[in-house]
Write an enzyme that holds these catalytic residues in place. Structure first.
Site, mmCIF file in Angstrom:
data_model
loop_
_atom_site.group_PDB
_atom_site.id
_atom_site.type_symbol
_atom_site.label_atom_id
_atom_site.label_comp_id
_atom_site.label_asym_id
_atom_site.label_seq_id
_atom_site.Cartn_x
_atom_site.Cartn_y
_atom_site.Cartn_z
ATOM 1 N N GLY A 91 0.414 1.162 -5.160
ATOM 2 C CA GLY A 91 -0.337 0.921 -3.942
ATOM 3 C C GLY A 91 -1.337 -0.211 -4.100
ATOM 4 N N HIS A 92 -0.964 -1.248 -4.848
ATOM 5 C CA HIS A 92 -1.906 -2.312 -5.205
ATOM 6 C C HIS A 92 -2.296 -3.205 -4.036
ATOM 7 C CE1 HIS A 92 1.730 -4.752 -5.124
ATOM 8 N NE2 HIS A 92 0.981 -5.839 -5.212
ATOM 9 N N VAL B 197 -7.647 0.820 -1.665
ATOM 10 C CA VAL B 197 -8.060 1.376 -2.951
ATOM 11 C C VAL B 197 -7.333 0.696 -4.104
ATOM 12 C CG1 VAL B 197 -8.123 3.461 -4.364
ATOM 13 C CG2 VAL B 197 -8.663 3.593 -1.931
ATOM 14 N N GLY B 198 -6.017 0.576 -3.998
ATOM 15 C CA GLY B 198 -5.234 -0.006 -5.085
ATOM 16 C C GLY B 198 -5.625 -1.436 -5.404
ATOM 17 N N TYR C 233 -1.862 15.639 6.336
ATOM 18 C CA TYR C 233 -2.260 14.750 5.236
ATOM 19 C C TYR C 233 -2.985 15.541 4.153
ATOM 20 C CZ TYR C 233 -4.698 10.928 2.834
ATOM 21 O OH TYR C 233 -5.190 10.057 1.883
ATOM 22 N N ASN D 73 -14.865 8.740 2.529
ATOM 23 C CA ASN D 73 -14.357 7.694 3.417
ATOM 24 C C ASN D 73 -14.541 6.316 2.787
ATOM 25 O OD1 ASN D 73 -13.790 9.228 6.082
ATOM 26 N ND2 ASN D 73 -15.822 9.922 5.474
ATOM 27 N N ASP E 61 -14.044 14.602 17.907
ATOM 28 C CA ASP E 61 -15.049 14.280 16.895
ATOM 29 C C ASP E 61 -14.525 14.479 15.478
ATOM 30 O OD1 ASP E 61 -17.275 13.347 18.222
ATOM 31 O OD2 ASP E 61 -18.164 15.330 18.510
#
Length: 312
Positions: free
Chosen positions: A11-12, A16-17, A137, A166, A270
């Site tokens: 996931g680069h 994040v990756g 998820y 987050n 919300d």
């Protein structure tokens, strides 16, 4: 890890990756492996097995996942649970079979119950009902955690699980249909400023509170934990402070320089009322976040203007 270790970042290209890849390169690691989703579809077991069989990988950062904001999670739950279960199952099992020394599984604090006591401690996992809008998820991520723990127990692997709060930063997703709240607001305020729009719509009441962690801070934490942590129990990563969505919107409005009004659409959900991670565990281990929210949003807005606007 040492500087000559073979390290695979799954996931680069994601938020994040890409941050983990940048931090590894900055820290002097030379033997870094990554593949795009077109080169290697992690949902396909045969491709993943073949990849691990042909590369002598020492360490894995499993940051690949199907992610999205409240709208995407609510509208496409089958996609989220299917793709994430496939990705993590294929990578975790193939890493075990290939003899990988250590794997880090990246989860999310959405694994915690909707009404978990605040701040959320690691032991609150599986103690109550999940938030319905991202249940698919969350269940997938909980399965990934359990898989890592089960492989450690049965096979003696060293697979650790990290739960960041987050995220935001460079390479974020600014698509308003699938993005999270912070990048969505950056785009909304920028476009409203450019168009001279009289107001910007913000979903919900503005009352829920959220914690936001810059991707560069998370990358530092991930490398720190890969080098210093071997327990099967999960570890929260966050800043230990939260902010109301209304306050977040006002801060982004100020940074972008938008002069119009805020319009809260209370017909929109919300989500979880509050989501603040207890980070005392990782702080005790010796790591603490360093990027302030205002500084982080300024850099994220700059990245948006450089990356997203140039390519769209």
């Amino acid at each position: 890890m040492d500087k000559s270790s073979t390290i695979y970042i799954a996931g680069h290209r994601g938020l994040v990756g890409s941050a983990i890849l940048r931090e590894l390169e900055k820290s002097g690691y030379k033997n870094l492996i990554h593949r795009s989703s077109t080169e290697l579809d992690l949902r396909k077991l045969d491709q993943v097995q073949d990849f691990f069989e042909h590369h002598h990988i020492d360490y894995v950062f499993l940051a690949a996942a199907k992610v999205g904001g409240i709208v995407a999670n609510n509208d496409f739950p089958a996609d989220f649970i299917r793709d994430n279960l496939l990705i993590q199952t294929n990578v975790i099992d193939s890493a075990y079979r290939a003899g990988v020394k250590k794997l880090m599984f990246l989860g999310s604090t959405c694994i915690y119950p909707k009404f978990a006591p605040q701040p959320m401690k690691e032991e609150y996992l599986l103690t109550g009902e999940l938030e319905p809008t991202n249940k698919a998820y969350a269940v997938a991520k909980i399965a990934g955690i359990t898989m890592c723990q089960s492989y450690n127990h049965q096979y003696g692997t060293k697979f650790i699980s990290v739960m960041p709060t987050n995220m935001y930063g460079p390479n974020d997703n600014f698509d308003l249909k699938t993005s999270h709240v912070l990048p969505a607001l950056i785009r909304k305020f920028h476009e409203a400023k450019e168009a001279g729009a009289p107001y910007v719509e913000v979903w919900g009441t503005g009352q829920p509170r959220r914690e936001f962690l810059h991707a560069d801070d998370l990358a530092e934490a991930c490398i720190f934990l890969m080098e210093n942590y071997e327990d099967s129990e999960i570890v929260n990563v966050g800043v230990g402070e939260d902010i109301a969505i209304r306050e977040l919107a006002e801060l982004i409005q100020h940074i972008v320089g938008y002069q119009g009004e805020l319009a809260f659409n209370t017909s929109k959900p919300d989500g979880t009322p509050r989501k603040l991670a207890d980070v005392s565990k990782i702080n005790t281990l010796g790591w603490k976040a360093r990027i302030s929210l205002e500084d982080g949003i300024r850099s994220a807005y700059l990245a948006f203007r450089k990356e997203y606007l140039v390519n769209n």
